[in-house]
Design a protein around this motif. Structure first.
Motif, PDB file in Angstrom:
ATOM      1  N   ALA A  19      -2.100   4.853  -5.490  1.00  0.00           N
ATOM      2  CA  ALA A  19      -1.227   3.831  -6.056  1.00  0.00           C
ATOM      3  C   ALA A  19      -1.632   2.493  -5.465  1.00  0.00           C
ATOM      4  CB  ALA A  19       0.244   4.136  -5.737  1.00  0.00           C
ATOM      5  N   GLY A  20      -1.362   1.472  -6.207  1.00  0.00           N
ATOM      6  CA  GLY A  20      -1.702   0.152  -5.712  1.00  0.00           C
ATOM      7  C   GLY A  20      -0.591  -0.375  -4.819  1.00  0.00           C
ATOM      8  N   GLY A  21      -0.693  -1.644  -4.514  1.00  0.00           N
ATOM      9  CA  GLY A  21       0.358  -2.286  -3.740  1.00  0.00           C
ATOM     10  C   GLY A  21       0.131  -2.119  -2.254  1.00  0.00           C
ATOM     11  N   SER A  22       1.105  -2.564  -1.495  1.00  0.00           N
ATOM     12  CA  SER A  22       0.959  -2.496  -0.044  1.00  0.00           C
ATOM     13  C   SER A  22       2.136  -1.736   0.548  1.00  0.00           C
ATOM     14  CB  SER A  22       0.923  -3.920   0.519  1.00  0.00           C
ATOM     15  OG  SER A  22       2.139  -4.556   0.199  1.00  0.00           O
ATOM     16  N   VAL A  23       1.961  -1.300   1.762  1.00  0.00           N
ATOM     17  CA  VAL A  23       3.059  -0.626   2.448  1.00  0.00           C
ATOM     18  C   VAL A  23       3.471  -1.477   3.634  1.00  0.00           C
ATOM     19  CG1 VAL A  23       2.384   1.680   1.771  1.00  0.00           C
ATOM     20  CG2 VAL A  23       1.439   0.702   3.835  1.00  0.00           C
ATOM     21  N   ASP A  24       4.772  -1.436   3.941  1.00  0.00           N
ATOM     22  CA  ASP A  24       5.177  -2.220   5.107  1.00  0.00           C
ATOM     23  C   ASP A  24       4.783  -1.466   6.363  1.00  0.00           C
ATOM     24  OD1 ASP A  24       8.361  -1.361   6.238  1.00  0.00           O
ATOM     25  OD2 ASP A  24       7.299  -0.279   4.639  1.00  0.00           O
ATOM     26  N   ALA A  25       4.608  -2.220   7.426  1.00  0.00           N
ATOM     27  CA  ALA A  25       4.033  -1.670   8.649  1.00  0.00           C
ATOM     28  C   ALA A  25       4.899  -0.558   9.228  1.00  0.00           C
ATOM     29  CB  ALA A  25       3.846  -2.788   9.674  1.00  0.00           C
ATOM     30  N   LEU A  26       6.213  -0.721   9.157  1.00  0.00           N
ATOM     31  CA  LEU A  26       7.096   0.281   9.744  1.00  0.00           C
ATOM     32  C   LEU A  26       6.984   1.604   8.992  1.00  0.00           C
ATOM     33  CD1 LEU A  26       9.298   0.853  11.866  1.00  0.00           C
ATOM     34  CD2 LEU A  26      10.983   0.272  10.119  1.00  0.00           C
ATOM     35  N   GLY A  27       7.037   1.500   7.672  1.00  0.00           N
ATOM     36  CA  GLY A  27       6.918   2.704   6.855  1.00  0.00           C
ATOM     37  C   GLY A  27       5.593   3.394   7.113  1.00  0.00           C
ATOM     38  N   ASN A  28       4.562   2.599   7.201  1.00  0.00           N
ATOM     39  CA  ASN A  28       3.245   3.148   7.480  1.00  0.00           C
ATOM     40  C   ASN A  28       3.235   3.881   8.818  1.00  0.00           C
ATOM     41  OD1 ASN A  28       0.345   3.434   7.166  1.00  0.00           O
ATOM     42  ND2 ASN A  28       0.242   1.988   8.871  1.00  0.00           N
ATOM     43  N   ALA A  29       3.814   3.221   9.825  1.00  0.00           N
ATOM     44  CA  ALA A  29       3.814   3.821  11.158  1.00  0.00           C
ATOM     45  C   ALA A  29       4.573   5.138  11.144  1.00  0.00           C
ATOM     46  CB  ALA A  29       4.438   2.862  12.169  1.00  0.00           C
ATOM     47  N   ILE A  30       5.736   5.124  10.497  1.00  0.00           N
ATOM     48  CA  ILE A  30       6.577   6.313  10.564  1.00  0.00           C
ATOM     49  C   ILE A  30       6.005   7.451   9.721  1.00  0.00           C
ATOM     50  CG2 ILE A  30       8.823   7.237   9.862  1.00  0.00           C
ATOM     51  CD1 ILE A  30      10.012   4.607  10.922  1.00  0.00           C
ATOM     52  N   VAL A  31       5.644   7.146   8.507  1.00  0.00           N
ATOM     53  CA  VAL A  31       5.187   8.220   7.626  1.00  0.00           C
ATOM     54  C   VAL A  31       3.749   8.615   7.928  1.00  0.00           C
ATOM     55  CG1 VAL A  31       4.724   8.875   5.246  1.00  0.00           C
ATOM     56  CG2 VAL A  31       6.763   7.554   5.806  1.00  0.00           C
ATOM     57  N   TRP A  32       2.896   7.621   8.010  1.00  0.00           N
ATOM     58  CA  TRP A  32       1.465   7.929   8.088  1.00  0.00           C
ATOM     59  C   TRP A  32       0.997   8.227   9.500  1.00  0.00           C
ATOM     60  CZ3 TRP A  32      -1.402   9.417   4.254  1.00  0.00           C
ATOM     61  CH2 TRP A  32      -2.787   9.513   4.428  1.00  0.00           C
ATOM     62  N   GLU A  33       1.557   7.499  10.454  1.00  0.00           N
ATOM     63  CA  GLU A  33       1.086   7.682  11.832  1.00  0.00           C
ATOM     64  C   GLU A  33       1.856   8.777  12.563  1.00  0.00           C
ATOM     65  OE1 GLU A  33      -1.505   6.220  13.130  1.00  0.00           O
ATOM     66  OE2 GLU A  33      -1.858   5.094  11.288  1.00  0.00           O
ATOM     67  N   LEU A  34       3.107   8.976  12.202  1.00  0.00           N
ATOM     68  CA  LEU A  34       3.922   9.914  12.973  1.00  0.00           C
ATOM     69  C   LEU A  34       4.213  11.213  12.234  1.00  0.00           C
ATOM     70  CD1 LEU A  34       6.325   7.349  14.619  1.00  0.00           C
ATOM     71  CD2 LEU A  34       4.573   8.723  15.741  1.00  0.00           C
ATOM     72  N   ARG A  35       4.798  11.084  11.038  1.00  0.00           N
ATOM     73  CA  ARG A  35       5.228  12.325  10.387  1.00  0.00           C
ATOM     74  C   ARG A  35       4.063  13.182   9.927  1.00  0.00           C
ATOM     75  NH1 ARG A  35      10.291  10.698   6.558  1.00  0.00           N
ATOM     76  NH2 ARG A  35      11.566   9.849   8.254  1.00  0.00           N
ATOM     77  N   LEU A  36       3.155  12.583   9.200  1.00  0.00           N
ATOM     78  CA  LEU A  36       2.101  13.415   8.612  1.00  0.00           C
ATOM     79  C   LEU A  36       1.233  14.122   9.651  1.00  0.00           C
ATOM     80  CD1 LEU A  36       1.010  11.574   5.367  1.00  0.00           C
ATOM     81  CD2 LEU A  36       2.222  13.736   5.623  1.00  0.00           C
ATOM     82  N   PRO A  37       0.786  13.418  10.699  1.00  0.00           N
ATOM     83  CA  PRO A  37      -0.005  14.159  11.697  1.00  0.00           C
ATOM     84  C   PRO A  37       0.787  15.304  12.294  1.00  0.00           C
ATOM     85  CG  PRO A  37      -0.162  11.804  12.089  1.00  0.00           C
ATOM     86  CD  PRO A  37       0.873  11.994  11.015  1.00  0.00           C
ATOM     87  N   ARG A  38       2.068  15.058  12.488  1.00  0.00           N
ATOM     88  CA  ARG A  38       2.876  16.108  13.092  1.00  0.00           C
ATOM     89  C   ARG A  38       3.023  17.308  12.151  1.00  0.00           C
ATOM     90  NH1 ARG A  38       8.005  15.632  16.828  1.00  0.00           N
ATOM     91  NH2 ARG A  38       8.654  17.799  16.729  1.00  0.00           N
ATOM     92  N   ILE A  39       3.263  17.007  10.891  1.00  0.00           N
ATOM     93  CA  ILE A  39       3.382  18.090   9.912  1.00  0.00           C
ATOM     94  C   ILE A  39       2.068  18.851   9.811  1.00  0.00           C
ATOM     95  CG2 ILE A  39       3.716  18.584   7.468  1.00  0.00           C
ATOM     96  CD1 ILE A  39       5.578  16.034   7.501  1.00  0.00           C
TER      97      ILE A  39
END
Lengths: 267, 396, 361
Positions: free
Chosen positions: C67-87
């Motif tokens: 998808a296009g667009g941008s993600v905010d830094a917090l969302g990125n940190a929480i979803v991409w940096e924290l949740r996904l690696p953990r899952i």
């Protein structure tokens, strides 16, 4: 296909179990291996199947030495059925029989594999049990399933360790009739380890009598199963007489001082 | 243990301690008994000998408390030398016929208090960890050890002829057995910030060092008051949020009721885990990132910070590990470089005022500009411990 | 030979039966694969941070370039940096523990075998404790020492048991008894470590023993995922050999399997997978024993299906457990090992009681 055990020696640790045993089984022939407990029958069978590697001597099939054969190639030629262990893992009869196709397939099973399994099951009268799990079967049915597995391997040589030990008399006859037909009709080479002497005599073309790891006698049932041999090897007094359906062996009583050592290693 | 239980135990301990201090009479049998002690701001005058009863009853029965109330503030001249009854930090009352003279200390915090009160000569043995790992205060290194601080060697304690054991972590069953063998076991934690002055006074009273104990306890309390007073006018919104992490394990923090939590409050900060029901919760990383603390404090163990100096390489690694955790680049504290390492020896400890000063300066540099933690530390060490200042204590 | 006549119908019936069975196994496998994907996505939307499902999906789509667009830094940190690696760490750990449990049970022909019953976990725990206690005196990052030490002791134990068994003869009891014996030794060792350790180290040991996935990062996932998937593929390639082992070692040998070599290969690979993940996550119980049994009830003993099914089952169970663990009293996390025991054991007991068939006697 012919299988030869040539001066095979084998030991479990310090215990000598086979001392230079030689037997020869021709194509289409049924050889019965008999002998008291601990005389080395099962060990000889395992050596012939390539499961155990002899400490001395060698086993050849059609002149090829067993250790020199690739494992997979050997498995295509020799099928082996152990004594029933009584415990089964979660496989259906069909699963088990298809397992016999292992030497012939690398991953997937083709329609030919299924057809062979179906043929074997049909021949053993087990088609209706194909979907049943092994531990839902009676001992006799289970034994037949294991034999079916070995047959699905399409081996030229079939080694069976006391195939009828768990079976009632009807199943015994069924299995042995089938085995004999596999030799006569399909030209398979069959080696049976047997306990029941009359039955062994009736279904074997030749017998090999083991005593304490040595070959005591080999030949036709009439040559091997003499009253003297039973006395020497088993330490029993017995009467052997020819009957309408082969030799009848009637054990009478154990002798107080058996002349042959009974015992030795288990197995 | 959850926060409510902790608070109620604290409350009970404080209340009982207070009651006993008032009621049970103190110091009358000891050489240093010198009449009334000066009370601190929150506690009432004490020193009544009237409530003290020979026979060693604990101060919780009605007679004692009545006597305590009645005798509050009165002199002690009338009372003959008699038993000393004190309540330890587990609200357990202990009565001594005379001041213990052979003390076994299990835990470096009570050992530290003993040095501060000038009582180190009474100590006959400590535990392995205090002797070998903490190695503070200095006198412990030359003493024999009785093994683990949790399950010490009871036979050795008895052989040493100890007449009291002071313990921070002792196994309750071991404590019971020791008591049955005639050796009283007092719980003195020394790391629960709000209990520290109380414990100092208790020790002072039991061992006849009231003046020194009072002076030290009062100086701690006055330091708290100083720090608190300067943060008093802060609006909630002006208080920085703080995440304080244990030295054992990432994401393990301290909620209310722990030693670190009151320090944050005094220094005008907000502990982001202050309301958590578990005392040492393992918090989720994403919660932390979302909470976005302004300041991160991490405890360093005594091998990295302390009297023996700082291990620069390790400290750098520890901070690097924190700032490089996934998602932490979004946290204010990391972005603004406000990640600090501190020794736990100067926080939840009798030396706590030093750590509190560092903390206050980190949270509100402008308000505490004139305070010098090193000078304060030097002063405390020289005044109470008789030790020179040395070592490294924080990594800023 | 009563039914000898009906050869043609028999063959058709057997063919049909085979198709049906294979189809059902494949279906179970596909369902488990779908469940795994669902578990990953579901877990990605759950957490203590207050992000909506839409935000989460948006972040993932953008990060995957879908998808296009941008993600905010917090969302990125929480979803991409924290949740996904953990899952993904939960996923790979589940795969590893359940997969290795399955093949260990298969190759040793023993339903009670798992990384735990073989003493691997106790040994790894001991290794970790040693490293934790040695702590500050070790150069470099303690984390890697813990991992290395746990791995070393786990591997050494399994090899030791293997050689004991090959000396003693490979009776089924030999493995289990040596495993139990080793477990006791190392448990005692861990107790000693706990006993002599100071309070900080003690707590760290306890935390490690409880197991948890908070150490997750893309870095860890990048190490473990290829390793575990690679090992599972090698094990899967040996599925036929493992199947044949079900008939007994002699049958396997007669069918061309090099039994000793297979056993060593499988044990070493399974240990490698299990102890590599244990080293990063601490001890997570029960998955390695439970997942294979559940799947054996579902697809039977054919390792071609059983190995992937168990591995996926382990992954699903662990992802679900960890998601519960990190959300139920958020932000405080409950170690995942506690959750796997709490939800796993009752479920397992239920299946065990409901199941009429009993394997292995």
């Amino acid at each position: 296909m012919k299988i030869v055990a040539d001066k095979v020696r084998f030991a479990y640790g310090q215990t000598q179990v086979l001392r230079e045993v030689s037997v020869e089984v021709r194509e289409g022939e049924v050889l019965g291996i008999i002998g008291p407990n601990g005389s080395g029958k099962s060990t000889l069978l395992r050596c012939m199947g390539g499961i155990y590697v002899p400490a001395g001597g060698e086993v050849r099939i059609d002149g090829a030495r067993l250790p020199s054969m690739a494992r997979r190639a050997r498995a295509k030629q020799i099928g082996y059925v152990p004594q029933t262990s009584g415990e089964e893992q979660p496989f259906t009869v069909l699963d088990l029989v298809l397992m016999g196709r292992r030497p012939h397939v690398s991953w997937g099973l083709g329609s030919r594999d299924v057809a062979i399994a179906a043929a074997v099951l049909g021949e053993l009268g087990m088609t209706h049990l194909a979907g049943r799990y092994l531990n839902e079967l009676s001992g006799g049915q289970r034994q037949k399933a294991h034999i079916a597995r070995a047959l699905a391997q399409e081996p030229a040589i079939l080694l069976l360790d006391e195939p009828t030990s768990a079976l009632d008399i009807r199943h015994q006859l069924e299995v042995l009739e089938f085995v004999r037909r596999a030799a006569r009709r399909d030209g398979r080479t069959i080696v049976l380890v047997m306990h029941e002497l009359s039955i062994a005599a009736r279904y074997s073309d030749r017998l090999a009598l083991l005593s304490d790891g040595r070959l005591h006698a080999a030949g036709t049932p009439e040559e091997v199963l003499t009253e003297q041999a039973l006395q020497e090897v088993y330490g029993v007094e017995a009467q052997v007489r020819p009957g309408e359906y082969g030799l009848e062996v009637v054990p009478i009583r154990p002798l107080h001082e058996p002349e042959a050592a009974v015992g030795g290693a288990a197995r | 243990m959850n926060i409510k239980t902790r608070q109620s135990i604290w409350g009970l301990t404080l209340a009982l301690g207070l009651l006993l201090l008032i009621a049970a009479g103190c110091g009358s049998g000891t050489e240093q008994a010198s009449g009334n002690q000066q009370a601190n701001g929150t506690q009432q005058g004490q020193g009544s000998g009237a409530g003290s009863e020979p026979g060693g009853q604990v101060g919780t029965d009605s007679g004692d408390s009545a006597a305590g109330e009645a005798g509050s503030g009165s002199g002690e001249a009338a009372a003959p030398p008699s038993d000393i009854t004190v309540t330890d930090s587990d609200e357990k009352a202990h009565t001594f016929a005379k001041t213990p003279e052979q003390v076994v200390i299990l835990g470096s915090y009570p050992a530290s208090m003993f040095q501060a009160l000038g009582l180190s000569d009474l100590v006959v043995a400590v535990d392995d960890f205090t002797k070998d790992s903490t190695a503070w205060p200095p006198f412990v290194t030359s003493l024999p050890s009785v093994g683990s601080s949790k399950t010490p060697d009871m036979e050795q304690i008895l052989t040493l002829g100890a007449d009291a054991v002071l313990a921070s972590y002792i196994d309750p069953d071991v404590a019971t057995k020791l008591e049955e063998a005639g050796v009283p076991v007092l719980s003195i934690y020394g790391y629960k910030t709000e209990l520290i002055p109380v414990e100092l006074r208790t020790l002072g009273r039991l061992f006849g060092a009231e003046e020194r104990a009072e002076a030290y306890a009062a100086s701690i309390e006055s330091h708290w008051a100083l720090i608190e007073s300067r943060a008093a006018d802060l609006e909630e919104t002006d208080k920085p949020t703080v995440y304080w992490e244990s030295s054992s394990g990432a994401y393990r923090t301290f909620s209310g009721g722990t030693g670190a939590d009151p320090l944050i409050r005094m220094a005008g900060g907000i502990n982001i885990a202050g309301e958590e029901p578990v005392s040492n919760p393992q918090v989720s990383a994403e919660w932390l990132v979302e909470k976005n603390p302004d300041v991160i404090i991490k405890y360093a163990s005594s091998t990295d910070l302390g009297f023996h100096g700082g291990n620069e390489a390790n400290l750098k690694d520890i901070r690097e590990e924190i700032v490089s955790r996934p998602g932490f680049d979004q946290i204010n504290a990391v972005q603004n470089g406000r990640v600090y390492l501190i020794s736990n020896k100067i926080t939840s400890d009798p030396l706590g005022p030093v750590g509190l000063t560092y903390l206050a300066k980190w949270l509100h540099p402008e308000r505490y500009d004139d305070l010098d933690p090193t000078a304060l530390f030097q002063d405390i060490l020289e005044t109470y411990y008789g030790e020179p200042y040395k070592g490294e204590w924080v990594y800023e | 030979m009563t039914k000898h006549g009906g050869g043609v119908q028999d063959a058709a019936a057997i063919g049909e039966l085979h198709r049906k069975h294979a189809g059902r196994k494949l279906l179970v496998l596909l369902v488990l694969a779908a469940l795994t994907v669902l578990a990953v996505l579901g877990a990605a939307t759950l957490g203590s941070a207050s992000l909506g499902i839409g935000d989460v999906v948006h972040v993932i789509l953008v990060k995957l370039g879908l998808a296009g667009g941008s993600v905010d830094a917090l969302g990125n940190a929480i979803v991409w940096e924290l949740r996904l690696p953990r899952i993904l760490l939960a996923l790979v750990t589940g795969l590893a523990l359940a997969g290795s449990g399955t093949v260990m049970q298969g190759v040793l022909r023993n339903p009670l075998v798992s990384p735990f019953t073989l003493g691997l976990s106790s040994a790894a725990a001991f290794g970790a404790s040693v490293a934790i206690i040695a702590g500050a005196s070790l150069p470099g990052n303690l984390r890697y020492w813990i991992i290395g030490s746990a791995f070393f002791f786990g591997m050494a134990t399994v090899l030791f048991i293997y050689f004991v068994a090959s000396l003693k003869g490979s009776g089924k009891a030999t493995y289990l008894l040596s495993g139990v014996a080793i477990s006791y030794v190392f448990s005692a060792g861990v107790s000693v470590m706990k006993y002599v350790s100071d309070h900080e180290a003690l707590r760290e040991i306890v935390v490690w023993l409880m197991g948890g996935l908070w150490g997750a990062s893309w870095h860890v996932v990048a190490i473990l995922l290829p390793l575990v998937v690679g090992i599972l593929l090698v094990l899967l390639a040996n599925a036929w050999n493992l199947n044949v082992m079900a008939g007994g070692e002699e049958v396997a040998a007669s069918m061309g399997v090099h039994v000793k070599r297979l056993r060593l290969l499988v044990l070493v690979l399974a240990t490698l997978a299990a102890s590599a993940t244990i080293a990063f996550t601490g001890i997570i119980g029960f998955i390695g024993l439970m997942a294979p049994h559940i799947c054996r009830m579902l697809v039977g003993g054919d390792n071609r299906y059983l190995i992937p099914c168990s591995a996926l089952m382990g992954a699903v169970l662990l992802i679900v457990s960890d998601t519960i663990g990190r959300t139920v009293i958020a932000p405080t996390e409950i170690p995942v090992g506690i959750i796997t025991s709490f939800i796993g054991v009752p479920f397992f007991m239920y299946l065990l009681i409901r199941q009429r068939r009993q394997w292995w006697g």
